[in-house]
Write an enzyme that holds these catalytic residues in place. Sequence first.
Site, PDB file in Angstrom:
ATOM      1  N   GLY A  83      -0.683   4.321   0.580  1.00  9.27           N
ATOM      2  CA  GLY A  83      -1.502   5.359   1.214  1.00  9.27           C
ATOM      3  C   GLY A  83      -0.767   5.923   2.428  1.00  9.27           C
ATOM      4  O   GLY A  83       0.463   5.864   2.509  1.00  9.27           O
ATOM      5  N   PHE A  84      -1.532   6.412   3.391  1.00  7.74           N
ATOM      6  CA  PHE A  84      -0.893   7.018   4.561  1.00  7.74           C
ATOM      7  C   PHE A  84      -0.036   6.010   5.312  1.00  7.74           C
ATOM      8  O   PHE A  84       1.094   6.288   5.692  1.00  7.74           O
ATOM      9  CB  PHE A  84      -1.957   7.609   5.491  1.00  7.74           C
ATOM     10  CG  PHE A  84      -2.531   8.894   4.987  1.00  7.74           C
ATOM     11  CD1 PHE A  84      -1.795  10.066   5.058  1.00  7.74           C
ATOM     12  CD2 PHE A  84      -3.792   8.937   4.419  1.00  7.74           C
ATOM     13  CE1 PHE A  84      -2.305  11.262   4.583  1.00  7.74           C
ATOM     14  CE2 PHE A  84      -4.317  10.126   3.932  1.00  7.74           C
ATOM     15  CZ  PHE A  84      -3.573  11.288   4.022  1.00  7.74           C
ATOM     16  N   GLY A  85      -0.594   4.809   5.518  1.00  9.34           N
ATOM     17  CA  GLY A  85       0.161   3.796   6.247  1.00  9.34           C
ATOM     18  C   GLY A  85       1.408   3.369   5.485  1.00  9.34           C
ATOM     19  O   GLY A  85       2.519   3.384   6.025  1.00  9.34           O
ATOM     20  N   GLU A 126     -18.994  16.898   3.320  1.00  2.00           N
ATOM     21  CA  GLU A 126     -18.116  17.715   2.471  1.00  2.00           C
ATOM     22  C   GLU A 126     -18.604  17.729   1.022  1.00  2.00           C
ATOM     23  O   GLU A 126     -18.644  18.769   0.372  1.00  2.00           O
ATOM     24  CB  GLU A 126     -16.680  17.185   2.569  1.00  2.00           C
ATOM     25  CG  GLU A 126     -16.089  17.467   3.942  1.00  2.00           C
ATOM     26  CD  GLU A 126     -14.715  16.849   4.196  1.00  2.00           C
ATOM     27  OE1 GLU A 126     -14.032  17.322   5.112  1.00  2.00           O
ATOM     28  OE2 GLU A 126     -14.329  15.890   3.508  1.00  2.00           O
ATOM     29  N   GLY A 153       0.814  -1.212   0.000  1.00  2.53           N
ATOM     30  CA  GLY A 153       0.000   0.000   0.000  1.00  2.53           C
ATOM     31  C   GLY A 153       0.846   1.259   0.000  1.00  2.53           C
ATOM     32  O   GLY A 153       1.891   1.329   0.658  1.00  2.53           O
ATOM     33  N   VAL A 179      -1.657  -6.853  -4.955  1.00  8.30           N
ATOM     34  CA  VAL A 179      -1.334  -8.032  -4.143  1.00  8.30           C
ATOM     35  C   VAL A 179      -2.573  -8.919  -4.066  1.00  8.30           C
ATOM     36  O   VAL A 179      -3.664  -8.462  -3.710  1.00  8.30           O
ATOM     37  CB  VAL A 179      -0.868  -7.617  -2.728  1.00  8.30           C
ATOM     38  CG1 VAL A 179      -0.695  -8.837  -1.839  1.00  8.30           C
ATOM     39  CG2 VAL A 179       0.425  -6.826  -2.821  1.00  8.30           C
ATOM     40  N   ASP A 218      -6.421   1.536   7.986  1.00  7.58           N
ATOM     41  CA  ASP A 218      -7.838   1.182   7.883  1.00  7.58           C
ATOM     42  C   ASP A 218      -8.075  -0.318   7.957  1.00  7.58           C
ATOM     43  O   ASP A 218      -9.212  -0.761   8.088  1.00  7.58           O
ATOM     44  CB  ASP A 218      -8.413   1.711   6.552  1.00  7.58           C
ATOM     45  CG  ASP A 218      -8.693   3.201   6.603  1.00  7.58           C
ATOM     46  OD1 ASP A 218      -8.418   3.817   7.643  1.00  7.58           O
ATOM     47  OD2 ASP A 218      -9.181   3.746   5.598  1.00  7.58           O
ATOM     48  N   ALA A 236      -6.464   9.167   8.816  1.00  7.83           N
ATOM     49  CA  ALA A 236      -5.068   9.246   8.386  1.00  7.83           C
ATOM     50  C   ALA A 236      -4.108   9.099   9.570  1.00  7.83           C
ATOM     51  O   ALA A 236      -3.103   8.379   9.479  1.00  7.83           O
ATOM     52  CB  ALA A 236      -4.842  10.574   7.674  1.00  7.83           C
TER      53      ALA A 236
HETATM   54  C1  FAD Z   1     -13.155  10.544   0.797  1.00 12.31           C
HETATM   55  C2  FAD Z   1     -12.339  10.356   2.055  1.00 12.31           C
HETATM   56  C3  FAD Z   1     -12.125  11.423   2.892  1.00 12.31           C
HETATM   57  C4  FAD Z   1     -11.353  11.259   4.047  1.00 12.31           C
HETATM   58  N1  FAD Z   1     -11.135  12.338   4.857  1.00 12.31           N
HETATM   59  C5  FAD Z   1     -10.327  12.194   5.920  1.00 12.31           C
HETATM   60  C6  FAD Z   1     -10.001  13.313   6.719  1.00 12.31           C
HETATM   61  O1  FAD Z   1     -10.476  14.419   6.474  1.00 12.31           O
HETATM   62  N2  FAD Z   1      -9.154  13.130   7.777  1.00 12.31           N
HETATM   63  C7  FAD Z   1      -8.625  11.905   8.073  1.00 12.31           C
HETATM   64  O2  FAD Z   1      -7.826  11.787   8.994  1.00 12.31           O
HETATM   65  N3  FAD Z   1      -8.921  10.837   7.323  1.00 12.31           N
HETATM   66  C8  FAD Z   1      -9.751  10.949   6.262  1.00 12.31           C
HETATM   67  N4  FAD Z   1     -10.039   9.864   5.502  1.00 12.31           N
HETATM   68  C9  FAD Z   1      -9.534   8.551   5.930  1.00 12.31           C
HETATM   69  C10 FAD Z   1      -8.103   8.334   5.548  1.00 12.31           C
HETATM   70  O3  FAD Z   1      -7.890   8.727   4.217  1.00 12.31           O
HETATM   71  C11 FAD Z   1      -7.782   6.866   5.759  1.00 12.31           C
HETATM   72  O4  FAD Z   1      -8.037   6.547   7.088  1.00 12.31           O
HETATM   73  C12 FAD Z   1      -6.342   6.577   5.427  1.00 12.31           C
HETATM   74  O5  FAD Z   1      -6.112   6.834   4.070  1.00 12.31           O
HETATM   75  C13 FAD Z   1      -6.001   5.136   5.754  1.00 12.31           C
HETATM   76  O6  FAD Z   1      -4.684   4.894   5.360  1.00 12.31           O
HETATM   77  P1  FAD Z   1      -4.244   3.449   4.885  1.00 12.31           P
HETATM   78  O7  FAD Z   1      -2.817   3.517   4.580  1.00 12.31           O
HETATM   79  O8  FAD Z   1      -4.724   2.440   5.837  1.00 12.31           O
HETATM   80  O9  FAD Z   1      -5.083   3.195   3.547  1.00 12.31           O
HETATM   81  P2  FAD Z   1      -5.090   4.016   2.204  1.00 12.31           P
HETATM   82  O10 FAD Z   1      -4.620   5.397   2.391  1.00 12.31           O
HETATM   83  O11 FAD Z   1      -6.456   3.810   1.645  1.00 12.31           O
HETATM   84  O12 FAD Z   1      -4.033   3.267   1.307  1.00 12.31           O
HETATM   85  C14 FAD Z   1      -4.253   1.969   0.852  1.00 12.31           C
HETATM   86  C15 FAD Z   1      -3.199   1.675  -0.192  1.00 12.31           C
HETATM   87  O13 FAD Z   1      -3.191   0.296  -0.478  1.00 12.31           O
HETATM   88  C16 FAD Z   1      -3.233   0.085  -1.860  1.00 12.31           C
HETATM   89  N5  FAD Z   1      -3.861  -1.215  -2.058  1.00 12.31           N
HETATM   90  C17 FAD Z   1      -5.091  -1.600  -1.709  1.00 12.31           C
HETATM   91  N6  FAD Z   1      -5.285  -2.894  -2.011  1.00 12.31           N
HETATM   92  C18 FAD Z   1      -4.130  -3.329  -2.545  1.00 12.31           C
HETATM   93  C19 FAD Z   1      -3.702  -4.559  -3.079  1.00 12.31           C
HETATM   94  N7  FAD Z   1      -4.489  -5.639  -3.081  1.00 12.31           N
HETATM   95  N8  FAD Z   1      -2.460  -4.649  -3.584  1.00 12.31           N
HETATM   96  C20 FAD Z   1      -1.643  -3.576  -3.585  1.00 12.31           C
HETATM   97  N9  FAD Z   1      -1.995  -2.380  -3.095  1.00 12.31           N
HETATM   98  C21 FAD Z   1      -3.219  -2.257  -2.584  1.00 12.31           C
HETATM   99  C22 FAD Z   1      -4.002   1.273  -2.395  1.00 12.31           C
HETATM  100  O14 FAD Z   1      -3.730   1.477  -3.756  1.00 12.31           O
HETATM  101  C23 FAD Z   1      -3.423   2.371  -1.521  1.00 12.31           C
HETATM  102  O15 FAD Z   1      -2.192   2.782  -2.007  1.00 12.31           O
HETATM  103  C24 FAD Z   1     -10.809   9.999   4.349  1.00 12.31           C
HETATM  104  C25 FAD Z   1     -11.035   8.919   3.498  1.00 12.31           C
HETATM  105  C26 FAD Z   1     -11.804   9.093   2.357  1.00 12.31           C
HETATM  106  C27 FAD Z   1     -12.037   7.928   1.421  1.00 12.31           C
END
Ligand code: FAD
Length: 491
Positions: free
Chosen positions: A16-18, A177, A14, A82, A315, A326
Site C-alpha cells: 500500500g502507501f507505506g 463519498e 505490504g 504474512v 495505518d 495516505a
Molecule cells: C475507502 C478508503 C478511502 C480512503 N480515502 C483516503 C483519502 O481520501 N485520503 C487519504 O489520505 N487517505 C485515505 N484513506 C486512507 C489511506 O488509504 C490509508 O491511510 C493508507 O492506505 C494506509 O497505508 P498503509 O500502507 O498503512 O496500508 P494500506 O495502503 O492499506 O496497505 C496495506 C498493504 O498490506 C498488505 N497486507 C495486509 N495484510 C497483509 C499480510 N498479512 N501479509 C501481506 N500483506 C498484507 C495489503 O495487501 C496492502 O498491500 C482511505 C482509505 C479507504 C479504505
Amino acid sequence: MSDGSHRHKVVVIGSGFGGLFGTQALKKADVDVTLIAKTTHHLFQPLLYQVATGILSEGEIAPASRMILRKQPNAEVLLGEVTDIDLENRTVTSHLLERTTVTPYDSLIVAAGADQSYFGNDRFAEFAPGMKTIDDALELRGRILGAFEQAELSDDHEERERLLTFVVIGAGPTGVELAGQIAEMSDNTLKGAFRNIDATEAKVILLDAAPAVLPPMGEKLGNMAAERLRKMGVEIQLNAMVVDVDADGLVVKEKDGTERRIEAQCKVWSAGVAASPLGKIIADQSGAEVDRAGRVKVLPDLTVPGNPNVFVVGDMMAVEGVPGMAQGAIQGSTYAAKAIKNGLKGQSPANREPFKYFDKGSMATISRASAVAKVGKLEFGGFLAWLGWLALHLWYIVGYQNRLVTLMSWAVTFLTNKRGQMTITEQQVYARTALDQIQGGGAYSIPPVHTSSPKAKAKPAVEAKKPADGPEVKAPGAEEQKQSEKAEKAG
Ligand SMILES: Cc1cc2nc3c(=O)[nH]c(=O)nc-3n(C[C@H](O)[C@H](O)[C@H](O)COP(=O)(O)OP(=O)(O)OC[C@H]3O[C@@H](n4cnc5c(N)ncnc54)[C@H](O)[C@@H]3O)c2cc1C
C-alpha cells in the site's frame, strides 16, 4: 546495522502507501529489498468508492506492484500473506497457496494497513460489507447495481422499496463519498435505464452513531457536506447507532434508547478500522502496546522496544497527531527508509531524530463539482475544493498511463453523467463466500492466518436468509464509534 558479511536486507510487508513508498525510498540505497504483500497490486484506496460506483475500473487504481518496481533492481516482490514475524530470529513467514516462505531480514518495515472493524459485531459483515479492497469495491458494485436489477423484477411495492433503499453506515469521508455517489448514480446515470422502476426514487441513507458528519474535518466542513448531501436527496441520520444487521435491513438505536428498523437490502459498512493483526504479533514479542484499534504504540522513531531495526508504519502505527491517512503512511515509511540508510552510514539508532508528521491537510469529495477541504487553518468547500481534490488524487495515482485513463474516465462521468464500469457479475457478489468456504481466509492463503478478519466469516448477502436467532449483539458505544471515526480516513 549490517554485519558486513552480506548486503543489508530490508523486508517490507505490504504494497500500500507505506510499503510502496518505503520500498521506492530505498531505490538508491546499498540494500536488497523484498516487498511481501498478499495482493499483487498497489491499491489507491481513496478512489475505491469510484470503482464501487462504476466510474473507474480496478486496474486504474491498482497497478501491479511488480510492474511499478520493475526498474528498481534492488527490489523484489513476493506474493504471499504474512502470518508470522519472528523478531528474535529476524524472519517473516508468508504463505501462497500451499507454499510457505520464510524470509530473513536485517531491517523490517511493517506496513500491512488496516481492515474494517465491526466493533466486535463481526457477523454484520455478512450483510454489510466494508470497502477496503478491490474485491470489496467490486462486490459493492455488484450489490448496488444488483439491487436495482432485482427491483426491476419485483411487483411488490414493499419489496421494491427495500431493494431501492441503500444504507451507508459511517459518516466519515468514505461514507460521505459513497453515499454521494450512490445518489448521483441513481439520479443521473441510471435515470431512464429501467422500465418498471424509476431509479431516481432510490433512497440513500447515511447513518452515524456520532452527532456529526465528517467529524475529523470539524463542524463547519461537516455541516457543509451534510447540507450538500441533503440537497442531493441523501437522508442523514445522526446519533443513530446500528445494533443489528440482517439480509433485509438493520436495527438502529436512537440516543433515547428506542430502537427502530430500516428495511434495506444493500448496506455498506464504513464505520471503523482495525489494524492488521500483525501489529499484535509484533507487540507481543517486543513488549509494545496496541491501542483499541490494534495499532502499535511505536517509539518516536517508529520502531518497537528492543528492535531498532523494526519499523511499524501507516495505518498500523499509533502516533499522536498522525491520522490514518495516505500521508501518514508515506511519511512514516520514507522516514523508516531514511533511518535505515543512515544506519548503513553508521548512525546509531539512539541518535535518530524522532518522526515528525507534516500535515498537508485533508479533503473529501461529496459529489460532482463539490468537495470540502482543510489545509492548515483554511477550511473551504465547493467547486474549488473539488478541483483541488481532482488534482491531488490524480497526482498520487501511480503511473502516467493510469493518470491519463483516470482523467478520461472522469471527463466522461463528470461531463456526461455516464459511467464506463457498470459491469457486474455473479462472482463479484458470491466469490467472497465461496473462497471463505474453501479456505477460511484470505484469497491466497491456505493456512489459518492470525486474524479475526470479519471477512473470514462472511457469507453472501444478496440471497442470504435472515439469521433466526443470532448471537447476542453487543452494540458499539457511540464513543467507540466516534474514536474509530477519528482514526478513519479523512481526505
Ligand atoms: C475507502 C478508503 C478511502 C480512503 N480515502 C483516503 C483519502 O481520501 N485520503 C487519504 O489520505 N487517505 C485515505 N484513506 C486512507 C489511506 O488509504 C490509508 O491511510 C493508507 O492506505 C494506509 O497505508 P498503509 O500502507 O498503512 O496500508 P494500506 O495502503 O492499506 O496497505 C496495506 C498493504 O498490506 C498488505 N497486507 C495486509 N495484510 C497483509 C499480510 N498479512 N501479509 C501481506 N500483506 C498484507 C495489503 O495487501 C496492502 O498491500 C482511505 C482509505 C479507504 C479504505
